[in-house]
Design an enzyme around this catalytic site. Structure first.
Site, PDB file in Angstrom:
ATOM      1  N   HIS A 287       1.729   6.957  -0.934  1.00  0.00           N
ATOM      2  CA  HIS A 287       0.840   6.164  -0.084  1.00  0.00           C
ATOM      3  C   HIS A 287      -0.463   5.933  -0.829  1.00  0.00           C
ATOM      4  O   HIS A 287      -1.115   6.882  -1.249  1.00  0.00           O
ATOM      5  CB  HIS A 287       0.581   6.892   1.243  1.00  0.00           C
ATOM      6  CG  HIS A 287       0.221   5.973   2.361  1.00  0.00           C
ATOM      7  ND1 HIS A 287      -1.031   5.404   2.481  1.00  0.00           N
ATOM      8  CD2 HIS A 287       0.957   5.495   3.386  1.00  0.00           C
ATOM      9  CE1 HIS A 287      -1.039   4.630   3.551  1.00  0.00           C
ATOM     10  NE2 HIS A 287       0.152   4.660   4.119  1.00  0.00           N
TER      11      HIS A 287
ATOM     12  N   HIS B 252       0.798  -1.224   0.000  1.00  0.00           N
ATOM     13  CA  HIS B 252       0.000   0.000   0.000  1.00  0.00           C
ATOM     14  C   HIS B 252       0.839   1.287   0.000  1.00  0.00           C
ATOM     15  O   HIS B 252       0.262   2.381  -0.033  1.00  0.00           O
ATOM     16  CB  HIS B 252      -0.916   0.015   1.234  1.00  0.00           C
ATOM     17  CG  HIS B 252      -0.131   0.135   2.507  1.00  0.00           C
ATOM     18  ND1 HIS B 252       0.523  -0.947   3.067  1.00  0.00           N
ATOM     19  CD2 HIS B 252       0.152   1.201   3.275  1.00  0.00           C
ATOM     20  CE1 HIS B 252       1.169  -0.531   4.156  1.00  0.00           C
ATOM     21  NE2 HIS B 252       0.952   0.762   4.300  1.00  0.00           N
TER      22      HIS B 252
END
Length: 151
Positions: free
Chosen positions: A73, A58
């Site tokens: 992110h 992620h």
């Protein structure tokens, strides 16, 4: 020296203050910008030339030769997905070029699972005044310039 940081995803640029997480919206980890991604499965590309120094499904950090590190992110709280829905294309320590695919993901699927798919792009250990030429809010394609980082 100035580092050009490009968008890792296509979508719509928004101010970091719009990220629904205080760590990012208050620039606690560094200044930057965020991209509200298009809701289609897509490759996430490196924002700079460098080495992948941190790699999670992620999120990832690419560090340049002179030590500038850029965090990408993918969504908020997506660490809770434990990698589900993310496909990595690189390994930690790999040298990448700006625009090279790092991860494939599906923002619509992330959103359907209850997570905000917004993507903060952060200049780690930078001061806000070191970022110049911030792109205006609006449409952006992967590879478009987001900001210049005065080093």
């Amino acid at each position: 020296m100035t580092l050009r940081v490009t968008s890792p995803v296509s979508g719509r640029l928004v101010a970091l203050t719009e990220v629904p997480d205080p760590v990012f919206s208050q620039a606690m980890v560094g200044p930057g910008i965020a991209v509200e991604p298009d809701r289609a499965a897509a490759e996430v590309v490196s924002p700079v030339d460098g080495t992948v120094v941190t790699l999670h499904p992620h999120a990832f950090v690419v560090a340049t030769g002179d030590g500038a590190a850029v965090l990408v992110h993918l969504g908020i709280d997506t660490v809770k997905r434990k990698g589900e829905g993310f496909t990595l294309h690189v390994v930690k320590g790999e040298v990448v070029r700006a625009g090279q695919p790092v991860v494939t993901w599906d923002p619509a699927e992330v959103e359907a699972a209850g997570f905000a798919p917004i993507c903060p792009v952060i200049a780690l250990d930078a001061t806000a005044d070191a970022l110049l030429d911030l792109a205006e809010p609006g449409p952006v394609a992967a590879g478009d310039a987001l900001f210049s980082w005065q080093r």
